[in-house]
Design an enzyme around this catalytic site. Structure first.
Site, PDB file in Angstrom:
ATOM      1  N   GLY A  48     -45.339 -76.743 -61.654  1.00 35.39           N
ATOM      2  CA  GLY A  48     -46.229 -76.655 -60.494  1.00 35.39           C
ATOM      3  C   GLY A  48     -46.893 -77.987 -60.207  1.00 35.39           C
ATOM      4  N   ASP A  70     -38.216 -80.623 -59.638  1.00 36.47           N
ATOM      5  CA  ASP A  70     -39.605 -80.527 -59.144  1.00 36.47           C
ATOM      6  C   ASP A  70     -39.848 -81.558 -58.045  1.00 36.47           C
ATOM      7  OD1 ASP A  70     -40.015 -78.627 -61.107  1.00 36.47           O
ATOM      8  OD2 ASP A  70     -40.770 -80.087 -62.560  1.00 36.47           O
ATOM      9  N   GLY A  72     -24.878 -83.270 -55.784  1.00 32.04           N
ATOM     10  CA  GLY A  72     -25.640 -83.127 -54.547  1.00 32.04           C
ATOM     11  C   GLY A  72     -26.320 -81.778 -54.453  1.00 32.04           C
ATOM     12  N   THR A 111     -29.261 -76.925 -56.074  1.00 35.30           N
ATOM     13  CA  THR A 111     -29.118 -78.320 -56.477  1.00 35.30           C
ATOM     14  C   THR A 111     -28.033 -78.411 -57.553  1.00 35.30           C
ATOM     15  OG1 THR A 111     -30.981 -78.073 -58.008  1.00 35.30           O
ATOM     16  CG2 THR A 111     -31.481 -78.985 -55.856  1.00 35.30           C
ATOM     17  N   SER A 153     -42.569 -90.270 -62.809  1.00 37.32           N
ATOM     18  CA  SER A 153     -41.306 -90.640 -62.150  1.00 37.32           C
ATOM     19  C   SER A 153     -41.282 -90.316 -60.655  1.00 37.32           C
ATOM     20  CB  SER A 153     -40.139 -89.936 -62.840  1.00 37.32           C
ATOM     21  OG  SER A 153     -40.119 -88.567 -62.507  1.00 37.32           O
ATOM     22  N   ALA A 189     -37.723 -82.988 -64.476  1.00 40.12           N
ATOM     23  CA  ALA A 189     -38.506 -82.843 -63.245  1.00 40.12           C
ATOM     24  C   ALA A 189     -37.785 -83.294 -61.979  1.00 40.12           C
ATOM     25  CB  ALA A 189     -39.869 -83.556 -63.347  1.00 40.12           C
ATOM     26  N   ALA A 190     -36.485 -83.596 -62.073  1.00 39.38           N
ATOM     27  CA  ALA A 190     -35.763 -83.973 -60.838  1.00 39.38           C
ATOM     28  C   ALA A 190     -35.849 -82.827 -59.830  1.00 39.38           C
ATOM     29  CB  ALA A 190     -34.311 -84.310 -61.154  1.00 39.38           C
ATOM     30  N   GLY A 248     -40.352 -89.565 -67.824  1.00 39.88           N
ATOM     31  CA  GLY A 248     -41.527 -88.713 -67.608  1.00 39.88           C
ATOM     32  C   GLY A 248     -41.442 -87.950 -66.306  1.00 39.88           C
ATOM     33  N   GLY A 264     -27.094 -81.314 -59.335  1.00 38.18           N
ATOM     34  CA  GLY A 264     -27.190 -82.564 -60.100  1.00 38.18           C
ATOM     35  C   GLY A 264     -26.534 -83.718 -59.371  1.00 38.18           C
ATOM     36  N   ARG A 270     -36.495 -93.018 -64.071  1.00 43.65           N
ATOM     37  CA  ARG A 270     -37.723 -93.328 -64.833  1.00 43.65           C
ATOM     38  C   ARG A 270     -38.005 -92.228 -65.853  1.00 43.65           C
ATOM     39  NH1 ARG A 270     -40.775 -93.919 -59.185  1.00 43.65           N
ATOM     40  NH2 ARG A 270     -39.897 -95.933 -58.602  1.00 43.65           N
ATOM     41  N   GLU A 305     -43.306 -70.567 -63.865  1.00 46.86           N
ATOM     42  CA  GLU A 305     -43.930 -70.816 -65.173  1.00 46.86           C
ATOM     43  C   GLU A 305     -45.291 -70.128 -65.291  1.00 46.86           C
ATOM     44  OE1 GLU A 305     -42.252 -74.881 -67.148  1.00 46.86           O
ATOM     45  OE2 GLU A 305     -43.886 -75.134 -65.718  1.00 46.86           O
TER      46      GLU A 305
HETATM   47  O1  RIB Z   1     -39.496 -79.311 -64.804  1.00 48.93           O
HETATM   48  C1  RIB Z   1     -39.957 -80.175 -65.794  1.00 48.93           C
HETATM   49  C2  RIB Z   1     -41.172 -79.598 -66.457  1.00 48.93           C
HETATM   50  O2  RIB Z   1     -40.803 -78.446 -67.174  1.00 48.93           O
HETATM   51  C3  RIB Z   1     -41.802 -80.516 -67.469  1.00 48.93           C
HETATM   52  O3  RIB Z   1     -42.757 -81.377 -66.895  1.00 48.93           O
HETATM   53  C4  RIB Z   1     -42.387 -79.567 -68.490  1.00 48.93           C
HETATM   54  O4  RIB Z   1     -43.782 -79.522 -68.472  1.00 48.93           O
HETATM   55  C5  RIB Z   1     -41.770 -78.214 -68.176  1.00 48.93           C
HETATM   56  O5  RIB Z   1     -42.673 -77.360 -67.650  1.00 48.93           O
END
Ligand code: RIB
Length: 314
Positions: free
Chosen positions: A49, A260, A233, A228, A299, A257-258, A295, A230, A293, A148
């Site tokens: 989130g 996200d 595309g 998605t 990132s 987190a790509a 994190g 990867g 990057r 989550e």
């Molecule tokens: O989608 C990536 C995220 O999943 C990470 O930042 C981690 O916290 C998990 O929740």
């Protein structure tokens, strides 16, 4: 700080998780019972989130976040991090019982990851938190939700957003079964191939299979499906056949987190009125920068960087 290019018309409300990520970058992810040494440690803001909120804010939206942290230093750091990105944190509750969420992440040499989450306060979010944030659900805005936090919270947020005339984007991560009653209220769903398979039973191993999975989700009531894929595309379908929007070529260091970053940037582009395929390309540009990057939140790229990549590759 809020982006100077912030478009007041792009309003994104995120209801979801926020955590601190403990990351170990290793040559390869250890298997069960194995110890791999020589890794590098990083810690950063995470939680699907909060990552999506940060992505949306850096891409240029005005963002509000509804979530829960623990009464601990991690919680203070999570809130401070979101605030530093100009996100409205006034709807974040401090839970008196559970600690803040923590994720332990291994990142392997090819950018792949493996994640275990101690959800803590994220699972203490309740539908009442959504009603308390009722005035943030405004007509014309976009709601962004993930999985989550408890499903009852996701359902409450989606129902309220629907009632208020907001666009609803669901990133169904991590994968779990979802009722049709919820899916019917979702405008856009953004699963990756594994989440799409878990929702539909279709093994998404290519464009044709992505089309079948998308049709299944349309049949369950979702208007627009973006799967998605990867490095390949994103498969985009609004019901009358779909198409693949190819990914940007990049060398991944960390793919955490790509998805996200993609969902957050997508919400902004759509809120600004870009046509669907253009919005997907904007989101892909953001995601492709993020994987270069380490994190989750560190990132997420800023608006100018996304625009630069789009211009360079036009
Ligand atoms: O989608 C990536 C995220 O999943 C990470 O930042 C981690 O916290 C998990 O929740």
């Amino acid at each position: 700080m809020a982006s100077p290019k912030s478009n007041p018309k792009a309003r994104v409300l995120v209801v979801g998780s926020c955590s601190i990520d403990m990351i170990v970058q290793v040559g390869r992810i250890p298997s069960i019972g194995e110890t791999v040494i020589g890794g590098k440690f990083h810690s950063a803001g995470g939680g699907k989130g909060a990552n999506q909120a940060v992505s949306a804010a850096r891409a240029g939206a005005s963002v509000e976040f509804v979530g829960r942290v623990g009464r601990d230093d991690f919680g203070k750091n999570i809130v401070a991090g979101l605030k530093a990105d100009g996100i409205d944190v006034s709807r974040i509750q401090v839970d008196p019982r559970e600690p803040s969420g923590i994720a332990f992440i291994f990142v392997g040499g090819g950018g792949e990851n493996s994640i275990a989450v101690a959800s803590g306060a994220n699972l203490r979010l309740v539908p009442g938190d959504v009603s308390r944030a009722g005035s943030s659900f405004k007509k014309g805005g976009t709601l962004l939700v993930q999985l989550e936090t408890p499903l009852a919270v996701v359902s409450a947020a989606v129902s309220l957003a629907r009632k208020r005339g907001m666009r609803v984007i669901l990133n169904p991560a991590p994968a779990r079964a979802l009722p049709d009653a919820l899916l019917r209220k979702v405008d856009i769903i953004t699963p990756n191939e594994h989440e799409a398979e878990s929702l539909t039973g279709v093994k998404v191993d290519g464009e044709e299979a992505a089309g079948r999975a998308a049709d299944c989700l349309h049949g369950r009531g979702v208007g627009t499906v973006i799967i998605t894929l990867g490095a390949r595309g994103a498969f985009v379908s609004s019901g009358s056949g779909g198409s693949l929007v190819p990914a940007f070529k990049t060398r991944a260091i960390d793919t955490t987190a790509a998805g996200d970053v993609f969902s957050g940037a997508l919400a902004v582009a759509l809120a600004e009125g870009r046509p669907l395929l253009e919005a997907v390309r904007f989101a892909q540009a953001a995601a492709s920068i993020s994987v270069t990057r380490i994190g989750a939140q560190p990132s997420a790229p800023g608006r100018a960087e996304i625009e630069r990549l789009l211009k360079r590759t036009a």
